[in-house]
Scaffold this motif. Sequence first.
Motif, mmCIF file in Angstrom:
data_model
loop_
_atom_site.group_PDB
_atom_site.id
_atom_site.type_symbol
_atom_site.label_atom_id
_atom_site.label_comp_id
_atom_site.label_asym_id
_atom_site.label_seq_id
_atom_site.Cartn_x
_atom_site.Cartn_y
_atom_site.Cartn_z
ATOM 1 N N LEU A 38 0.836 -1.203 0.000
ATOM 2 C CA LEU A 38 0.000 0.000 0.000
ATOM 3 C C LEU A 38 0.868 1.249 0.000
ATOM 4 C CD1 LEU A 38 -2.853 1.344 0.364
ATOM 5 C CD2 LEU A 38 -2.384 1.288 2.823
ATOM 6 N N VAL A 39 1.881 1.285 0.869
ATOM 7 C CA VAL A 39 2.774 2.442 0.951
ATOM 8 C C VAL A 39 3.470 2.663 -0.391
ATOM 9 C CG1 VAL A 39 4.878 3.354 2.008
ATOM 10 C CG2 VAL A 39 3.150 2.244 3.438
ATOM 11 N N ILE A 40 4.024 1.609 -0.958
ATOM 12 C CA ILE A 40 4.717 1.722 -2.250
ATOM 13 C C ILE A 40 3.753 2.185 -3.340
ATOM 14 C CG2 ILE A 40 5.871 0.407 -4.082
ATOM 15 C CD1 ILE A 40 7.034 -1.368 -1.814
ATOM 16 N N GLY A 41 2.576 1.564 -3.394
ATOM 17 C CA GLY A 41 1.606 1.904 -4.429
ATOM 18 C C GLY A 41 1.161 3.352 -4.353
ATOM 19 N N LEU A 73 4.561 2.276 -13.390
ATOM 20 C CA LEU A 73 4.540 0.811 -13.411
ATOM 21 C C LEU A 73 4.789 0.227 -12.024
ATOM 22 C CD1 LEU A 73 6.395 0.051 -16.773
ATOM 23 C CD2 LEU A 73 3.991 -0.436 -16.222
ATOM 24 N N ILE A 74 5.652 0.866 -11.238
ATOM 25 C CA ILE A 74 5.876 0.410 -9.863
ATOM 26 C C ILE A 74 4.587 0.545 -9.053
ATOM 27 C CG2 ILE A 74 7.102 0.902 -7.705
ATOM 28 C CD1 ILE A 74 9.522 1.721 -9.454
ATOM 29 N N ALA A 106 2.310 -2.674 -7.512
ATOM 30 C CA ALA A 106 1.873 -2.782 -6.114
ATOM 31 C C ALA A 106 0.356 -2.872 -6.045
ATOM 32 C CB ALA A 106 2.379 -1.586 -5.311
ATOM 33 N N GLY A 107 -0.330 -2.054 -6.868
ATOM 34 C CA GLY A 107 -1.783 -2.095 -6.893
ATOM 35 C C GLY A 107 -2.318 -3.423 -7.395
ATOM 36 N N ALA A 108 -1.667 -3.991 -8.405
ATOM 37 C CA ALA A 108 -2.107 -5.280 -8.954
ATOM 38 C C ALA A 108 -1.999 -6.382 -7.897
ATOM 39 C CB ALA A 108 -1.271 -5.635 -10.179
ATOM 40 N N TYR A 109 -0.927 -6.337 -7.114
ATOM 41 C CA TYR A 109 -0.783 -7.323 -6.034
ATOM 42 C C TYR A 109 -1.944 -7.197 -5.042
ATOM 43 C CZ TYR A 109 0.765 -9.491 -1.709
ATOM 44 O OH TYR A 109 0.813 -10.261 -0.567
#
Length: 326
Positions: A63-66, A121-122, A126-129
Amino acid sequence: MWVKALQVIPHVERDEWERLDVISKWLISTRAAVLIMTFISAAIAGLLALRAGEFNLVRWLMLVIGLIFAHATNNLLNDLTDYSRGVDTDNYYRTQYGPQPLEQGLWSRKTHLLYAAVTGLIALAAGAYLVAVSGILALWLLLAGAIFVLFYTYPLKYIGLGELAVLLVWGPLMIGGGYYVITGQWDWYVALASLAYALGPTTVIFGKHIDKLQQDKEKGIRTLPVILGETRSRYVVLGMIALQYLSVITLVAVGYFSPVMLIVLLAWYYLPPVIRVFSQPRPTEKPQDARLAAGWPLYFVAAAFYQNRSYGLLLLVGLILQLFIR
């Protein structure tokens, strides 16, 4: 430079820019100093999930990364859109408070697009995960976030909806949606309580748009401050700041928060200079007071950011203390 770029938006000349590493250029071009607002929203979502006994570290990290990379992508696309529309020409406000790499010729459109694509893309990965582990609602939340990332600068900001978008994104979407992807449960109380923080980033964007009200008006960008005028907008910001504190007090009174959350009232210590700034028209020249002149031509936005950072960090402290008391 990494540390500096996380604290302020640094001014750099061309020769210094060319000596910078890739990460420094990314931090400066994405205006990384403001990403703390997004981290606070993600941290609030995580702490509320922890309070509910449903915390998942991997989901929270994703979540933080996304969220942070989505916000960074948005800032890159903002600059690309404004550059393409000719908004940042003629020494526009954006090029005064920090580097606009495209407008100032620090890099090419191709390089800018590459940075935006990798960053996006990063965020998307993260969102796709999170969608894969959380289900269909997470997909809708991801799509809503993508819409705001792609269309905030145009057309939302041009039709007075940019400020409302910030309120929704930093509150129900980031905190409410973040809580959902961590716990697997949607909670309307969390979504409503999120506004206690989301009002802060909204004051920041309001302050920024008041600062460049005249330039935006001349360029046909009808932000909410352009529609309302400077005086009304300044008092709207003061009203939102008051609502931040009143919302926490209300959430304590109804039992959603523990009384320890009233620690946010310590941020009142930082309020007097902020109230003075928003109670008066924007000066036409750089103020003599060193504190007010430090970020010029940032003026209202700097005061709003100062207040929101103090309030937001104390809000996190209160949420952490709640956990220890429980």
